[in-house]
Design a protein around this motif. Structure first.
Motif, PDB file in Angstrom:
ATOM      1  N   PHE A  41     -10.412  -2.486   5.961  1.00 58.26           N
ATOM      2  CA  PHE A  41      -9.365  -1.603   6.468  1.00 58.26           C
ATOM      3  C   PHE A  41      -7.999  -1.977   5.877  1.00 58.26           C
ATOM      4  O   PHE A  41      -7.223  -1.100   5.489  1.00 58.26           O
ATOM      5  CB  PHE A  41      -9.312  -1.676   8.001  1.00 58.26           C
ATOM      6  N   VAL A  42      -7.707  -3.273   5.831  1.00 60.61           N
ATOM      7  CA  VAL A  42      -6.428  -3.720   5.266  1.00 60.61           C
ATOM      8  C   VAL A  42      -6.366  -3.393   3.776  1.00 60.61           C
ATOM      9  O   VAL A  42      -5.328  -2.932   3.274  1.00 60.61           O
ATOM     10  CB  VAL A  42      -6.240  -5.232   5.491  1.00 60.61           C
ATOM     11  N   TYR A  43      -7.463  -3.605   3.072  1.00 65.20           N
ATOM     12  CA  TYR A  43      -7.522  -3.327   1.635  1.00 65.20           C
ATOM     13  C   TYR A  43      -7.273  -1.854   1.346  1.00 65.20           C
ATOM     14  O   TYR A  43      -6.482  -1.497   0.458  1.00 65.20           O
ATOM     15  CB  TYR A  43      -8.886  -3.765   1.094  1.00 65.20           C
ATOM     16  N   ILE A  44      -7.932  -0.980   2.101  1.00 62.00           N
ATOM     17  CA  ILE A  44      -7.748   0.462   1.902  1.00 62.00           C
ATOM     18  C   ILE A  44      -6.320   0.869   2.253  1.00 62.00           C
ATOM     19  O   ILE A  44      -5.720   1.724   1.592  1.00 62.00           O
ATOM     20  CB  ILE A  44      -8.767   1.251   2.747  1.00 62.00           C
ATOM     21  N   GLN A  45      -5.775   0.254   3.296  1.00 61.28           N
ATOM     22  CA  GLN A  45      -4.387   0.540   3.679  1.00 61.28           C
ATOM     23  C   GLN A  45      -3.424   0.160   2.543  1.00 61.28           C
ATOM     24  O   GLN A  45      -2.484   0.901   2.237  1.00 61.28           O
ATOM     25  CB  GLN A  45      -4.025  -0.240   4.936  1.00 61.28           C
ATOM     26  N   LEU A  46      -3.672  -0.976   1.894  1.00 63.91           N
ATOM     27  CA  LEU A  46      -2.827  -1.397   0.782  1.00 63.91           C
ATOM     28  C   LEU A  46      -2.971  -0.444  -0.399  1.00 63.91           C
ATOM     29  O   LEU A  46      -1.982  -0.137  -1.088  1.00 63.91           O
ATOM     30  CB  LEU A  46      -3.186  -2.827   0.364  1.00 63.91           C
ATOM     31  N   LEU A  47      -4.187   0.037  -0.637  1.00 66.98           N
ATOM     32  CA  LEU A  47      -4.388   1.048  -1.679  1.00 66.98           C
ATOM     33  C   LEU A  47      -3.611   2.316  -1.351  1.00 66.98           C
ATOM     34  O   LEU A  47      -3.018   2.948  -2.234  1.00 66.98           O
ATOM     35  CB  LEU A  47      -5.880   1.368  -1.828  1.00 66.98           C
ATOM     36  N   PHE A  48      -3.635   2.688  -0.082  1.00 69.09           N
ATOM     37  CA  PHE A  48      -2.891   3.872   0.362  1.00 69.09           C
ATOM     38  C   PHE A  48      -1.394   3.713   0.094  1.00 69.09           C
ATOM     39  O   PHE A  48      -0.744   4.616  -0.445  1.00 69.09           O
ATOM     40  CB  PHE A  48      -3.151   4.106   1.851  1.00 69.09           C
ATOM     41  N   LEU A  49      -0.841   2.566   0.477  1.00 67.86           N
ATOM     42  CA  LEU A  49       0.590   2.332   0.297  1.00 67.86           C
ATOM     43  C   LEU A  49       0.959   2.301  -1.189  1.00 67.86           C
ATOM     44  O   LEU A  49       1.966   2.899  -1.600  1.00 67.86           O
ATOM     45  CB  LEU A  49       0.988   1.016   0.966  1.00 67.86           C
ATOM     46  N   PHE A  50       0.161   1.621  -1.982  1.00 67.25           N
ATOM     47  CA  PHE A  50       0.442   1.521  -3.410  1.00 67.25           C
ATOM     48  C   PHE A  50       0.346   2.888  -4.078  1.00 67.25           C
ATOM     49  O   PHE A  50       1.192   3.248  -4.908  1.00 67.25           O
ATOM     50  CB  PHE A  50      -0.538   0.550  -4.059  1.00 67.25           C
ATOM     51  N   SER A  51      -0.671   3.668  -3.708  1.00 68.93           N
ATOM     52  CA  SER A  51      -0.841   4.999  -4.305  1.00 68.93           C
ATOM     53  C   SER A  51       0.287   5.936  -3.892  1.00 68.93           C
ATOM     54  O   SER A  51       0.706   6.789  -4.669  1.00 68.93           O
ATOM     55  CB  SER A  51      -2.190   5.594  -3.878  1.00 68.93           C
TER      56      SER A  51
END
Length: 235
Positions: free
Chosen positions: A22-32
């Motif tokens: 969940f944290v990893y996907i959230q970081l991908l979301f923020l970066f994207s």
């Protein structure tokens, strides 16, 4: 009596694994989102987050989170932004109409108020379900809006539970704002995709049971096919 330490340990590490995802996907979301210059990256990033979560709720464990996220981001960048533009337009129209209600009086005010409340309710439902519905049913245009409303109104209790769960999530984030950068979009997406997956699966089973009863066969051949009212595609 046997020890349950193994079960506790396995559940604990499994929970940590989900938390990391969940944290990893959230970081991908923020970066994207940052790559897309904020607003233009937000909607594709949200669409990609839903796409990844759709794989999780289906029980798929053999896939690359990064690969699925990036592919979805690239493939649906313009489509997601197109729907995002319509979303912003809808917000503007509802705000404009709300300001007009302040100066309206009498019967006109009552009539417009009722219409505004209904419009806001439908707008929230469609906005909430738009991307997940497109992912699950592959509908487009008017059919996408229609499917979003059907999936919400077709399972009102499930929808109410979803809203309540999101309310609890929002309260937790309000009490512990430090979670927002790491665990805000992903739990929301997981709840939404999970609820919709259950609703669609229930509709498929009902269609299969109806087809079985109608044909008199023990097993229907369309047990994994979307109901006809969700399959329509309109550009």
């Amino acid at each position: 009596m046997g020890s349950n330490y193994g079960f506790v340990s396995t559940s604990f590490y499994r929970g940590l694994e989900w938390l990391w995802h969940f944290v990893y996907i959230q970081l991908l979301f923020l970066f994207s989102t940052l790559i897309g210059l904020g607003l233009f990256g937000f909607f594709p990033a949200l669409y990609s987050t839903h796409s990844v979560m759709e794989r999780f709720v289906k029980g798929d464990k053999q896939f690359s989170i990064f690969k699925v996220f990036v592919q979805s981001y690239k493939q649906h960048f313009f489509v997601a932004n197109g729907y995002g533009f319509l979303f912003m337009l809808g917000v503007y129209l509802l705000t404009f109409n709300f300001n007009y209600l302040k100066v309206a009086t009498g019967l006109e005010h009552t009539f417009l108020s009722v219409g505004w409340v209904i419009g806001v309710a439908l707008f929230i439902v469609v906005s909430l379900y738009l991307f997940p519905t497109r992912i699950l049913t592959e509908a487009k245009g008017k059919a996408l809006i229609k499917n979003s409303i059907i999936l919400a109104l077709g399972a009102p209790v499930s929808f109410i539970l979803l809203v309540a769960s999101m309310g609890v999530l929002g309260f937790v984030l309000y009490m512990i704002p430090g979670f927002i950068p790491f665990l805000s979009i992903t739990p929301f997406s997981f709840l939404l995709m999970g609820q919709l997956h259950v609703v669609v699966d229930r509709m498929i089973r009902k269609q299969a049971a109806w087809a079985e009863e109608k044909s008199g066969e023990e097993k229907a051949n369309n047990s994994n096919v979307l109901p006809s009212y969700l399959k329509e595609k309109t550009s």
